[in-house]
Every structure is written in C-alpha cells, then in structure tokens.
Design a protein around this motif. Structure first.
Motif, PDB file in Angstrom:
ATOM      1  N   ALA A  87     -29.146  27.652  42.735  1.00 40.16           N
ATOM      2  CA  ALA A  87     -28.335  28.121  41.603  1.00 40.16           C
ATOM      3  C   ALA A  87     -27.054  28.795  42.080  1.00 40.16           C
ATOM      4  CB  ALA A  87     -29.151  29.072  40.738  1.00 40.16           C
ATOM      5  N   VAL A  88     -27.161  29.621  43.097  1.00 45.26           N
ATOM      6  CA  VAL A  88     -25.966  30.290  43.634  1.00 45.26           C
ATOM      7  C   VAL A  88     -25.028  29.260  44.247  1.00 45.26           C
ATOM      8  CG1 VAL A  88     -25.164  31.882  45.432  1.00 45.26           C
ATOM      9  CG2 VAL A  88     -27.059  32.528  43.954  1.00 45.26           C
ATOM     10  N   GLY A  89     -25.580  28.257  44.910  1.00 44.25           N
ATOM     11  CA  GLY A  89     -24.747  27.203  45.494  1.00 44.25           C
ATOM     12  C   GLY A  89     -23.995  26.414  44.432  1.00 44.25           C
ATOM     13  N   MET A  90     -24.683  26.054  43.332  1.00 44.93           N
ATOM     14  CA  MET A  90     -24.010  25.307  42.256  1.00 44.93           C
ATOM     15  C   MET A  90     -22.931  26.152  41.584  1.00 44.93           C
ATOM     16  SD  MET A  90     -26.952  22.952  40.467  1.00 44.93           S
ATOM     17  CE  MET A  90     -27.819  24.322  39.774  1.00 44.93           C
ATOM     18  N   CYS A  91     -23.220  27.424  41.350  1.00 42.94           N
ATOM     19  CA  CYS A  91     -22.220  28.300  40.734  1.00 42.94           C
ATOM     20  C   CYS A  91     -21.017  28.479  41.649  1.00 42.94           C
ATOM     21  CB  CYS A  91     -22.833  29.655  40.398  1.00 42.94           C
ATOM     22  SG  CYS A  91     -24.005  29.598  39.044  1.00 42.94           S
TER      23      CYS A  91
ATOM     24  N   LEU B 108     -17.176  27.390  40.829  1.00 40.54           N
ATOM     25  CA  LEU B 108     -16.127  28.398  40.887  1.00 40.54           C
ATOM     26  C   LEU B 108     -14.992  27.957  41.800  1.00 40.54           C
ATOM     27  CD1 LEU B 108     -15.180  31.326  40.208  1.00 40.54           C
ATOM     28  CD2 LEU B 108     -16.341  32.003  42.302  1.00 40.54           C
ATOM     29  N   VAL B 109     -15.330  27.478  42.986  1.00 41.51           N
ATOM     30  CA  VAL B 109     -14.302  27.025  43.923  1.00 41.51           C
ATOM     31  C   VAL B 109     -13.570  25.813  43.365  1.00 41.51           C
ATOM     32  CG1 VAL B 109     -13.948  26.027  46.217  1.00 41.51           C
ATOM     33  CG2 VAL B 109     -15.420  28.016  45.932  1.00 41.51           C
ATOM     34  N   ARG B 110     -14.305  24.904  42.728  1.00 41.10           N
ATOM     35  CA  ARG B 110     -13.667  23.711  42.143  1.00 41.10           C
ATOM     36  C   ARG B 110     -12.677  24.107  41.059  1.00 41.10           C
ATOM     37  NH1 ARG B 110     -15.021  20.279  37.673  1.00 41.10           N
ATOM     38  NH2 ARG B 110     -14.149  18.208  37.998  1.00 41.10           N
TER      39      ARG B 110
ATOM     40  N   ASN C   4      -8.496  23.002  39.061  1.00 45.22           N
ATOM     41  CA  ASN C   4      -8.383  22.991  37.606  1.00 45.22           C
ATOM     42  C   ASN C   4      -6.918  23.160  37.225  1.00 45.22           C
ATOM     43  OD1 ASN C   4      -8.535  23.377  34.833  1.00 45.22           O
ATOM     44  ND2 ASN C   4     -10.401  24.577  34.965  1.00 45.22           N
ATOM     45  N   PRO C   5      -6.363  22.274  36.401  1.00 50.13           N
ATOM     46  CA  PRO C   5      -4.944  22.374  36.048  1.00 50.13           C
ATOM     47  C   PRO C   5      -4.630  23.581  35.157  1.00 50.13           C
ATOM     48  CG  PRO C   5      -5.949  20.525  34.908  1.00 50.13           C
ATOM     49  CD  PRO C   5      -6.971  21.071  35.843  1.00 50.13           C
ATOM     50  N   GLU C   6      -5.622  24.176  34.517  1.00 51.72           N
ATOM     51  CA  GLU C   6      -5.362  25.318  33.642  1.00 51.72           C
ATOM     52  C   GLU C   6      -5.447  26.655  34.360  1.00 51.72           C
ATOM     53  OE1 GLU C   6      -7.874  25.075  30.277  1.00 51.72           O
ATOM     54  OE2 GLU C   6      -7.038  23.181  29.601  1.00 51.72           O
ATOM     55  N   VAL C   7      -5.908  26.669  35.599  1.00 47.60           N
ATOM     56  CA  VAL C   7      -6.022  27.906  36.361  1.00 47.60           C
ATOM     57  C   VAL C   7      -4.817  28.014  37.280  1.00 47.60           C
ATOM     58  CG1 VAL C   7      -7.394  29.161  38.062  1.00 47.60           C
ATOM     59  CG2 VAL C   7      -8.519  27.881  36.261  1.00 47.60           C
TER      60      VAL C   7
END
Length: 91
Positions: free
Chosen positions: A21-25, A29-31, A36-39
C-alpha cells in the motif's frame, strides 16, 4: 533468535500488505508530482494560470496500462467465465 522476540510470523502478511500500500501510494504521488500537467511546483509555471493543454492531459490520462486494458475483454478470468457461461452440452 533475537528477531523472533519482537516480530512474530503472523505479522509478516500485514507488513507485506502495508508495504504494498505504501509503495502504490508513493508511486502515485511521484507520478502526479513529476508528470501531471495540472501540478506546477515552480513559481514561474504557476503564474501561467489555467492552461488549455488538452493534448498533454490526454497523454497523462491515457497511459500505457490503460491503453493495454482497453484492448482486452473486461473479465478477470475469461477462460473460466466462458467455461461456465457457454458449456459444451453432450449429445
């Protein structure tokens, strides 16, 4: 063994699930931060306001995994589903 005093074998599946779960989160987050074009982390890019950059947003939303899944049938186990939904009846 000193480790068996502190960590019981029953805890390993819980640690594995929490690690996954921590790995997926962390991955999400890194992705989002990186592509992300909005970030926008830089102040110069934030001052641009709302950008109508539809092509970049479409590229972000339609990533490789989603393109791969769109070409497949929406079933988890198609062979088992076909076996039970279309049985060959003996004559």
């Amino acid at each position: 063994m000193a480790g068996s005093k502190w960590i019981r074998p029953e805890v390993y599946p819980l640690l594995g699930a929490l690690g996954a779960a921590v790995g997926m989160c962390s991955f999400q987050l890194v992705r989002n931060i990186c592509i992300n074009p909005e970030v926008r982390l830089l102040k110069e890019k934030r001052s641009a306001g709302v950008l109508d950059n539809f092509e970049e947003g479409k590229r972000y939303a339609e990533h490789g995994l989603r393109k791969f899944v769109h070409q497949r049938a929406p079933q988890i186990m198609p062979s088992i589903n076909n076996f039970f939904s279309n049985p060959d009846l003996p004559n």
